[in-house]
Scaffold this active site. Structure first.
Site, short mmCIF file in Angstrom:
data_model
loop_
_atom_site.label_atom_id
_atom_site.label_comp_id
_atom_site.label_asym_id
_atom_site.label_seq_id
_atom_site.Cartn_x
_atom_site.Cartn_y
_atom_site.Cartn_z
N LEU A 28 21.89 -2.22 11.91
CA LEU A 28 22.74 -1.37 12.63
C LEU A 28 21.61 -1.01 13.71
O LEU A 28 21.97 -0.89 15.11
CB LEU A 28 22.88 0.02 12.21
CG LEU A 28 24.30 -0.27 11.25
CD1 LEU A 28 24.35 1.29 10.52
CD2 LEU A 28 25.42 -0.32 11.91
N GLY A 29 20.51 -0.82 13.71
CA GLY A 29 19.39 -0.51 14.55
C GLY A 29 18.08 -0.55 14.07
O GLY A 29 17.69 -0.57 13.00
N GLY A 31 14.37 2.11 14.79
CA GLY A 31 13.87 3.44 15.41
C GLY A 31 12.41 3.24 15.25
O GLY A 31 11.72 2.24 14.65
N GLY A 32 11.92 4.57 15.55
CA GLY A 32 10.19 4.35 15.74
C GLY A 32 9.60 4.31 14.02
O GLY A 32 8.59 4.02 13.85
N MET A 33 10.42 5.06 13.06
CA MET A 33 9.92 4.92 11.90
C MET A 33 10.57 4.07 10.80
O MET A 33 10.02 3.95 9.85
CB MET A 33 9.99 6.46 11.47
CG MET A 33 8.91 7.06 12.13
SD MET A 33 8.65 8.92 11.55
CE MET A 33 9.96 9.57 12.11
N VAL A 36 17.47 0.27 10.25
CA VAL A 36 18.53 0.88 9.79
C VAL A 36 19.68 -0.33 9.41
O VAL A 36 19.82 -1.22 10.52
CB VAL A 36 19.35 1.84 10.77
CG1 VAL A 36 20.43 2.51 10.20
CG2 VAL A 36 18.21 2.73 11.40
N LYS A 51 18.33 3.30 5.27
CA LYS A 51 17.26 3.34 6.39
C LYS A 51 15.94 2.83 5.48
O LYS A 51 15.67 3.54 4.40
CB LYS A 51 16.97 4.50 6.98
CG LYS A 51 18.14 4.81 7.76
CD LYS A 51 17.92 6.27 8.85
CE LYS A 51 18.97 6.73 9.78
NZ LYS A 51 18.58 7.53 10.58
N ASP A 144 10.80 15.58 15.13
CA ASP A 144 11.25 14.41 15.84
C ASP A 144 12.71 14.28 16.58
O ASP A 144 13.43 13.57 16.41
CB ASP A 144 11.05 12.96 14.90
CG ASP A 144 11.05 11.72 15.84
OD1 ASP A 144 10.58 11.78 16.92
OD2 ASP A 144 11.25 10.86 14.92
#
Length: 933
Positions: A28-29, A31-33, A36, A51, A144
């Site tokens: 799905l994508g 992120g910084g951490m 997903v 995640k 965050d």
């Protein structure tokens, strides 16, 4: 690339180890951490967002403690908080699951709409504030808050990843700090996070939400920089500019609320998220009363801090002085110019030079201008006041300056001031009279110091104003002579130094430009605030510090967003340098358009706008700009550069008599090649121009020879013409020139870019290795670069370590080469996190001429970074980074080496994102370059 299988490997590991619980469908994508994935919960038959903590974070985090900490989120039950379903460890990976929400993130919406309506901003921030308030009441600080962590579904917003940043921080402890992993996102961190304060409370989230609100309104965050460290430094020390700078129609009450939320000291902010939300709602509805924060428009829609100053009439009004324009009549114009330059920005006032607002007939005889016309022009500029006046001779060598201050839309002045003194000091007398006028506008007890103008040599000021006239008309050579003369007459004349440096730059006189800007910076106290930023910006520009230059020009524009000089400077930075904020080409074009819209006949902007229209194939617009440019009677050689480029773009290279042009002016042909080669717009024309330079005897100018060789071989790589490339480089190597010998090293970079020159590249590498002990740093870099991408990592590390040691001893070039090589080596080892950290440190910092060197222009590093983003599925980031190869800057002669690869990468990203219009454009650009490699 080495990272192609990164996500596929993670996906397969998760699928295999969680097959009994989840059916993992697709990515799905990222992120910084976390990474997903979309999955189906087999037991509950529902879609979830699964995640996986990034491996580089997981390596520093103890799994037991992380899983205990992340369970905090499971206890948070609120309509605007996305709950936690499950968490665990599998195959060495830490994961957690949350509901899958149909909709989009706030980041996606900002990218689509850029600036949101005030009502939508209030609605979204209200939902987020409710979620934060609930969490804060339960002892949880998010840490965050950013657009990526706000999901939009229907009319509501939900906050995700609550407590995850805290979980990582708490679980990782000192290990994370030691490994250099940042917790949070620099552009959205509070000052206390940025400085590493151990105690973080709810007010930190208020600050981060303030940054998100700012971005929803302005379209971009207030703090950006070339590296995360630079952003953190700005978060910790700088006050955010008012959101009104980026979006002037934002209600002042809303701007005030956002500014308060972004206070550096936590106790100065709203103490709770809900207090911030309520104030924002009240500000948007007009129900909030706020302190006055800076200049506001009057009820007439006019700015009470803006003053238009018209050229002064010459004579006493009884026919003395005559109607004809003569040297004495210039006193009025010169005095007006100096008043604007000296007083603008002092006492919060913005001065507008009325000379630029007048038609030619009024410039020739300002007495023809009636008061109602002056008022109308001031109102059109949204200025609440205007000033006019006279310079009246009182003897053979003395003059009286009389100024009158008017309210716009009223004829009778409400304040007057006058001074008398030597005719030679008329311009300074005008500044002093204007300073007296300002006293009628300043609050009681305030004053404006104009004493510093009295020390400037009067004749130097006269020469300076003449130089301005020449510069604005594109006569850069004569302008430089005059600026130089002004500084020679008065060695502390800061304004002449700043403007002279700009003229020297247009004349390609880099050494003189640096000498002149040093005068301006050394005497900065003379300058009004926006001119002080201009001087600092141009000093950075000449040192190739693109981000610093852009920062100071932007600060100058914040002080006056109608100032053409500020916009012109910003455009030049993005035209000629490589700031870290892309797209450089679009930002440069937009800045020059701002100049064009604000000042009629500003020739330097017309030059660049002609280039942009030409590269876009809009020949009607290009011809129109060129006609305006030509009408100003600019320097003929600069005009000829532009005419030659446009002539080839509109026709064919074979129709140009390149030999004659080279015989007349080698630089004309070289500059035309650069304009035509940017982004591969007219590759055949660029090839013809650079080949013509190489065919000419240029042994007296190695810079032309080497730059044309680099440009030509780069374009041949982009066009897939490897046979011609080999013939060119072999011929250059056999020429016996230093440039030709250096040019052979290009085989190594060309092979990396995809050219069919592998045997030649290996031969060069072997010859370098045989002479290893005697190699210069430059040759060691080429050999190390070859080693990295041919599996000789041990050899590459030794060469990198040699350059590192020299860099530690103070050699800037060697340090830059070493860091770049560290990134390439890390990438070859599969350590993408270290590669990205190394590449992020790289900022070109040599003189602009040095950008022809591959390690200085950072072409290979930009392409590698774009490929990492691509492999991670960060398609928009990949597209953004790869777009730098369309930069019109000084690197244009070397960037075509990677142009085809960058266009192919952008085409792949555009297809993944469904950007149909971009796909068509990129396919056409590949067709223009030719059949391919």
């Amino acid at each position: 690339m080495f990272v192609r299988g990164f996500m596929a490997e993670i996906l397969e590991r998760v699928r295999a180890s969680l097959s009994d619980k989840y059916e993992v469908e697709r990515e799905l994508g990222r992120g910084g951490m976390s990474l997903v994935f979309l999955a189906r919960d087999e037991r509950h038959d529902r879609k979830v967002a699964l995640k996986v903590l990034r491996p580089e974070l997981a390596a520093s985090v103890g799994s037991d403690r992380f899983l205990r900490e992340v369970q905090i989120e499971a206890s948070l039950q609120h309509p605007h908080i996305l709950p936690l379903y499950d968490s665990g460890e599998t195959d060495g990976l830490l994961y957690y699951t949350m509901p899958y929400v149909e909709g989009e993130t706030l980041r996606e919406r900002i990218r689509r709409e850029e600036q949101l309506s005030v009502d939508d901003v209030v609605s979204i921030s209200s939902d987020v504030a409710e979620a934060l308030t609930y969490a804060h009441e339960h002892g949880v600080v998010h840490r965050d808050i950013k657009p990526e962590n706000i999901l939009l579904s229907g009319d509501h917003a939900m906050v995700t990843d609550f407590g995850v940043a805290r979980a990582v921080s708490q679980a990782g402890g000192e290990q994370l700090t030691a490994s250099g992993v940042a917790i949070g996102t620099p552009m959205y961190m509070s000052p206390e996070q940025a400085t590493g304060t151990t105690t973080i409370d709810a007010r930190s989230d208020v600050y981060s939400l303030g940054l998100v609100v700012y971005e929803m309104l302005a379209g971009e965050p207030p703090f950006k920089g070339p590296t995360p460290a630079a952003v953190l430094a700005r978060q910790a020390t700088e006050q955010a500019p008012s959101v009104e700078v980026a979006r002037p129609n934002v209600p002042p009450e809303v701007a005030y609320v956002v500014q308060k939320a972004l206070a550096k000291t936590p106790s100065d902010r709203y103490q709770t998220a809900v207090a911030f939300s309520c104030a924002l709602s009240s500000g948007a509805s007009g129900e909030l009363t706020v302190p006055r924060i800076g200049p506001r428009k009057t009820n007439l829609g006019l700015d009470p801090n803006s003053i238009v100053l018209y050229p002064l009439e010459w004579g006493g009004g009884n026919g003395d002085g005559g109607e004809a324009r003569d040297d004495h009549a210039l006193v009025g114009e010169n005095a007006a110019y100096l008043i604007v330059a000296w007083l603008d920005g002092r006492g919060s006032f913005t001065w507008v030079n009325g000379w630029h607002l007048l038609e030619d007939r009024y410039r020739e005889n300002v007495r023809l201008l009636r008061h109602e016309q002056k008022s109308a022009l001031a109102v059109a500029e949204e200025a609440a006041y205007y000033v006019d006046g006279r310079a009246i001779p009182t003897g053979s060598d003395s003059v009286r300056i009389i100024l009158a201050l008017h309210r716009a839309r009223r004829e009778r002045p409400f304040a007057r001031a006058d001074t008398i003194g030597p005719l030679s000091s008329a311009t300074q007398l005008g500044v002093m009279a204007a300073g007296k006028l300002l006293l009628s506008l300043l609050p009681s007890g305030q004053t404006v110091d104009v004493s510093d103008v009295g020390g400037i040599d009067p004749q130097a000021i006269q020469i300076m104003v003449q130089a301005e006239r020449e510069f604005h008309s594109g006569r850069f050579r004569r302008a430089l002579e005059l600026y130089r003369e002004a500084v020679e007459r008065d060695s502390a004349f800061a304004l002449a130094g700043a403007r002279g440096a700009q003229a020297a730059s247009w004349n390609h006189e880099a050494g003189e430009a640096r000498e002149l800007i040093a005068v301006a910076v050394a005497n900065e106290e003379q300058l009004a605030p926006r001119w002080a930023h201009f001087a600092r910006a141009f000093e950075a520009y000449l040192g190739n510090r693109g981000d610093s230059a852009a920062y100071h020009f932007q600060r100058a524009i914040e002080l006056d967003d109608d100032w053409p000089e500020g916009w012109m400077g910003l455009g030049e930075v993005y035209q000629h340098l490589l700031p870290s904020n892309p797209p450089q080409d679009s930002i440069a074009k937009s800045a020059f358009e701002q100049v064009y819209q604000r000042t009629e006949g500003y020739v330097p902007a017309l030059y660049h706008l002609t280039e942009f229209a030409m590269r876009e194939g809009d020949f009607d617009r290009a011809s129109g700009f060129l006609a305006e440019y030509r009408a100003a009677d600019p320097d003929p050689d600069v005009l000829a550069n532009l005419e030659l480029a446009l002539s080839c773009a509109q026709g064919t290279p074979s129709a140009i008599n390149w030999r004659n042009h080279v015989l007349e002016d080698v630089d004309r042909v070289y500059q035309a090649g650069k304009s035509l080669g940017v982004g591969g717009a007219y590759p055949e024309c660029a090839v013809a121009a650079w080949q013509a330079v190489l065919d000419h005897d240029t042994t007296t100018n190695e810079a032309w020879l080497f730059s044309s060789l680099v440009g030509l071989q780069s374009m041949l790589v982009a066009m897939g013409r490897s046979e011609e490339l080999r013939a060119l480089l072999d011929s250059a190597g056999a020429s016996g020139t230093r440039s030709g010998e250096t040019g052979l090293l290009q085989y190594i970079v060309d092979e990396h870019a995809g050219a069919d020159v592998a045997p030649q590249a290996r031969e060069i590498a072997d010859s370098l290795r045989r002479e290893l002990d005697d190699l210069s740093s430059t040759r060691r870099w080429f050999l190390a670069f070859w080693d990295v991408y041919h599996g000789e990592l041990d050899e590459a590390r030794l060469l990198r370590d040699y350059l590192t040691a020299r860099g530690n001893d103070g050699d800037r070039d060697d340090a830059l080469m070493a860091v770049g090589l560290s990134g390439h080596i890390a990438l070859a080892e599969g350590d993408t996190a270290s590669a990205v950290r190394a590449f992020a440190q790289l900022v070109p910092a040599g003189t602009r001429g040095q950008l022809t060197r591959p390690w200085e222009s950072l072409g290979a590093e930009h392409l590698a970074l774009a490929r990492i983003h691509m492999a991670r599925g960060e398609y928009d980031d990949a597209y953004r980074v790869a777009r730098c190869f369309d930069s019109p800057g000084a690197a244009s002669v070397v960037y075509p080496v990677f142009l085809r690869a960058s266009i192919e990468l952008r085409l792949e990203a555009a297809r993944a994102l469904g950007w149909e219009e971009n796909i068509a454009v990129l396919e056409q650009r590949l067709a223009v370059l030719g059949a391919g490699l």
